[in-house]
Design a protein around this motif. Sequence first.
Motif, short mmCIF file in Angstrom:
data_model
loop_
_atom_site.label_atom_id
_atom_site.label_comp_id
_atom_site.label_asym_id
_atom_site.label_seq_id
_atom_site.Cartn_x
_atom_site.Cartn_y
_atom_site.Cartn_z
N PHE A 120 37.01 38.10 57.60
CA PHE A 120 36.68 38.29 56.19
C PHE A 120 36.76 36.94 55.48
O PHE A 120 37.70 36.19 55.70
CB PHE A 120 37.66 39.25 55.53
CG PHE A 120 37.59 40.65 56.04
CD1 PHE A 120 36.56 41.48 55.63
CD2 PHE A 120 38.52 41.13 56.92
CE1 PHE A 120 36.48 42.78 56.10
CE2 PHE A 120 38.45 42.43 57.40
CZ PHE A 120 37.43 43.25 56.99
N PRO A 121 35.78 36.65 54.63
CA PRO A 121 35.91 35.43 53.82
C PRO A 121 37.12 35.61 52.91
O PRO A 121 37.18 36.60 52.17
CB PRO A 121 34.63 35.40 53.00
CG PRO A 121 33.79 36.52 53.46
CD PRO A 121 34.59 37.42 54.31
N PRO A 122 38.11 34.70 52.96
CA PRO A 122 39.37 34.92 52.25
C PRO A 122 39.21 35.15 50.75
O PRO A 122 39.80 36.10 50.21
CB PRO A 122 40.18 33.65 52.51
CG PRO A 122 39.35 32.78 53.37
CD PRO A 122 38.11 33.48 53.75
N VAL A 123 38.41 34.34 50.08
CA VAL A 123 38.30 34.50 48.63
C VAL A 123 37.67 35.85 48.28
O VAL A 123 38.12 36.56 47.39
CB VAL A 123 37.50 33.33 48.00
CG1 VAL A 123 37.20 33.63 46.55
CG2 VAL A 123 38.28 32.05 48.14
N LEU A 124 36.64 36.22 49.06
CA LEU A 124 35.97 37.50 48.82
C LEU A 124 36.93 38.66 49.08
O LEU A 124 36.99 39.63 48.31
CB LEU A 124 34.75 37.60 49.74
CG LEU A 124 33.86 38.82 49.53
CD1 LEU A 124 33.37 38.88 48.11
CD2 LEU A 124 32.68 38.78 50.48
N PHE A 125 37.72 38.54 50.14
CA PHE A 125 38.72 39.54 50.49
C PHE A 125 39.72 39.68 49.34
O PHE A 125 40.07 40.79 48.91
CB PHE A 125 39.43 39.10 51.78
CG PHE A 125 40.11 40.20 52.54
CD1 PHE A 125 40.04 41.52 52.14
CD2 PHE A 125 40.82 39.90 53.70
CE1 PHE A 125 40.67 42.52 52.86
CE2 PHE A 125 41.45 40.90 54.44
CZ PHE A 125 41.38 42.20 54.02
N ILE A 127 39.28 38.90 46.17
CA ILE A 127 38.62 39.49 45.01
C ILE A 127 38.47 41.00 45.19
O ILE A 127 38.72 41.78 44.29
CB ILE A 127 37.25 38.81 44.78
CG1 ILE A 127 37.48 37.37 44.31
CG2 ILE A 127 36.41 39.57 43.79
CD1 ILE A 127 36.22 36.55 44.24
N LEU A 128 38.10 41.39 46.43
CA LEU A 128 37.95 42.81 46.74
C LEU A 128 39.27 43.55 46.55
O LEU A 128 39.32 44.60 45.90
CB LEU A 128 37.45 42.97 48.17
CG LEU A 128 37.44 44.39 48.73
CD1 LEU A 128 36.37 45.21 48.06
CD2 LEU A 128 37.23 44.38 50.23
N LEU A 129 40.35 42.98 47.10
CA LEU A 129 41.66 43.64 46.99
C LEU A 129 42.09 43.77 45.53
O LEU A 129 42.57 44.83 45.11
CB LEU A 129 42.71 42.87 47.78
CG LEU A 129 42.68 43.06 49.29
CD1 LEU A 129 43.76 42.22 49.96
CD2 LEU A 129 42.88 44.53 49.65
N VAL A 130 41.91 42.70 44.78
CA VAL A 130 42.31 42.76 43.37
C VAL A 130 41.47 43.78 42.62
O VAL A 130 41.97 44.53 41.78
CB VAL A 130 42.23 41.36 42.72
CG1 VAL A 130 42.47 41.47 41.22
CG2 VAL A 130 43.24 40.43 43.34
N GLY B 273 32.72 31.16 53.53
CA GLY B 273 33.63 31.87 52.63
C GLY B 273 33.76 31.16 51.30
O GLY B 273 33.85 31.79 50.25
N VAL B 276 31.49 31.74 47.98
CA VAL B 276 31.73 32.79 46.98
C VAL B 276 32.07 32.16 45.63
O VAL B 276 31.41 32.43 44.62
CB VAL B 276 32.86 33.73 47.44
CG1 VAL B 276 33.19 34.74 46.34
CG2 VAL B 276 32.47 34.45 48.71
N VAL B 295 32.16 42.80 41.69
CA VAL B 295 33.56 43.15 41.47
C VAL B 295 33.82 43.36 39.99
O VAL B 295 34.49 44.32 39.59
CB VAL B 295 34.49 42.07 42.03
CG1 VAL B 295 35.92 42.29 41.56
CG2 VAL B 295 34.44 42.06 43.54
N SER B 311 31.24 39.53 56.96
CA SER B 311 32.05 39.66 58.16
C SER B 311 31.19 39.60 59.42
O SER B 311 31.54 38.94 60.39
CB SER B 311 32.83 40.97 58.15
OG SER B 311 33.46 41.13 56.92
N PHE B 314 30.32 36.08 60.02
CA PHE B 314 31.45 35.33 60.60
C PHE B 314 31.57 35.60 62.09
O PHE B 314 31.72 34.69 62.90
CB PHE B 314 32.76 35.77 59.93
CG PHE B 314 33.06 35.05 58.65
CD1 PHE B 314 32.04 34.61 57.84
CD2 PHE B 314 34.38 34.81 58.27
CE1 PHE B 314 32.31 33.95 56.65
CE2 PHE B 314 34.66 34.15 57.09
CZ PHE B 314 33.63 33.72 56.28
#
Lengths: 275, 335
Positions: A120-125, A127-130, B273, B276, B295, B311, B314
Amino acid sequence: MDRASLRLWLAGGWLGALVMMAVFAPLIAPQDPLAQDLFLERLPPAWIDGAEPGYLLGTDSLGRDVLSRVIYGARIALIVAVLAGGAACLIGTTLGLLAGYYRGWVDTVISRIVDIWMSFPPVLFAILLVAVLGTGLHSVIIAIAVIDWTRFCRVVRAETMQQARMEYVESALVYGRSRFGTLVKEVLPNVLPTIGVLLSLEMGIAVIVEAILSFVNLSIPTDDPTWGGMIAEGRTQIHFAPWVLVVPMIFLFLTVLSFSQFGEGMKDRFDPVLR
Amino acid sequence: MTALAALSRLLTTLVTLFGVAVVVFVVIRVAPGDPIAMMLPPGATQEDIDRLRALYGLDKSIFQQFWIWVGGILLGDFGTSISLRQDVLQIVLGRLPATLELATLALVMAVALGGALAVIGTLRRARRTETAIDLWNGMTLSIPDFLWGLIFILVLGVVIPLFPVSGRISPQLDPDYLTNFLLIEALIRFDGAVIADLLRHMTLPALALALPLSAIIAQVLKQSLKEVMHLDYVMLAKAKGFSEVAVIFREALRNAVLPTLTLVGVQFTFLIGGTVIVEKLFSYQGLGNLAIDAVINRDLPLIQGIVLLFSVLFIAINLAVDLAYAVLNPRLRHG
């Protein structure tokens, strides 16, 4: 003083100053960081014509004091750095130690989870979680911890595997220490320097991620000043009041640089393996 | 790589893909908040909610829901975006080219810059130049793409306005192309004005993404170049009278590049990543920008589609790097 120590002192000095600023913010900040005054909007910093005394670094488009806001912003940044960095460290280190020491199916399961997480792209992950958890400081901290534990896990696992092959581990086992006892009492202390370095780097990353989340308005819903929020404000004022952008940028820059240089400095100083 | 090793690599990839699906499903469906309530505008009747619930199979057990969801995705059904009222797959695929072009340009910049620094550092090793390059690399590495982007906007967009700081292309130029791969299509059509405009818009965001990676490439490549420079065949080439530059390009680089390759593969996913936030910063019309808007609008089907696509990207890159490594590394080729 050699270069490594100088680096440690400079980085440590800034971080120390930042902690003081955060703790004593109400005493240090010259103004109320939330006080708006439309008669004082977009005042320039003290060294530019048109500045007002008492507003050393100028004001933003709502007339709020930039210096006071950036000082209060250090609070959020440091809370996130310590809590999110610490939580990521705890989860990642525990799983990394278990995977690297016990190997077998434990290792397979943990490593597979790490692989999945790294897809998972960390920043996107984040943002998704938040977005799913709802905005707020706790969501930001949870999101960073949930995402970044893999950084610790991978390195600690590799390091533990290396340590576990060493003779002192075998002697401890022969001497009658339990497997788990050996892991905690013998292996862990030897992995600690690596963990310290990673933790320092991770705190810098946490500060940046928080800034990014508040930049896209997903961090703290209240008016509490955050560096990311100030940067977002400043981005819109860039042509009229560049200092609104520049000041929090410099704070963010120095803080992130200090965390990473502090980590690198520790690496040079204490850890022969990473060096 | 033997057929067996390739097969097992493929199997792990499938397991990872499945894991990604589970994580996305859990985050979006099981997390607090009713997905149906999020899909409907406020003020929807209970009847509407029930109808939609049945439509999406949400009245079934969570395991059945998962398989219905996976089945839909495998058939290309990613649902409908709430905010844009369009098919998610179409929106996402429409934005993907912009992000791929940006990421690729950034990768090219990173390799060129990192490679140049590594070669210069090797030529002038153990001198001031190398120290300066090490310092520069250390600093570039400490600053994340988000801050680089801000610095460029400020310095090269506002103080010395050399480059545009928002958008993908100037509105008056917007060409009526067949695909969304604007840069590639412009290159094929040999459309100079469009190429120049696209590149001008891409320069700053691509550079922000490229700098941290270039530092990593420079460090690792320089390290392996310096190691190779001591080996016999390099010494022989030097003894034969080839200059250092010629030796590096003709002999050393070929053998030093392998460790860098794996690294670049992994780091390229980090770079993607990074798009973004960098896209958001530069209002660049790609996937990342879309993700953040999704979002903010709480458009869960769209977010889900974007996360899944990223994903898969990646995982595909990692797989490609592993396979390329196996093909390029002679030790693994005959292993």
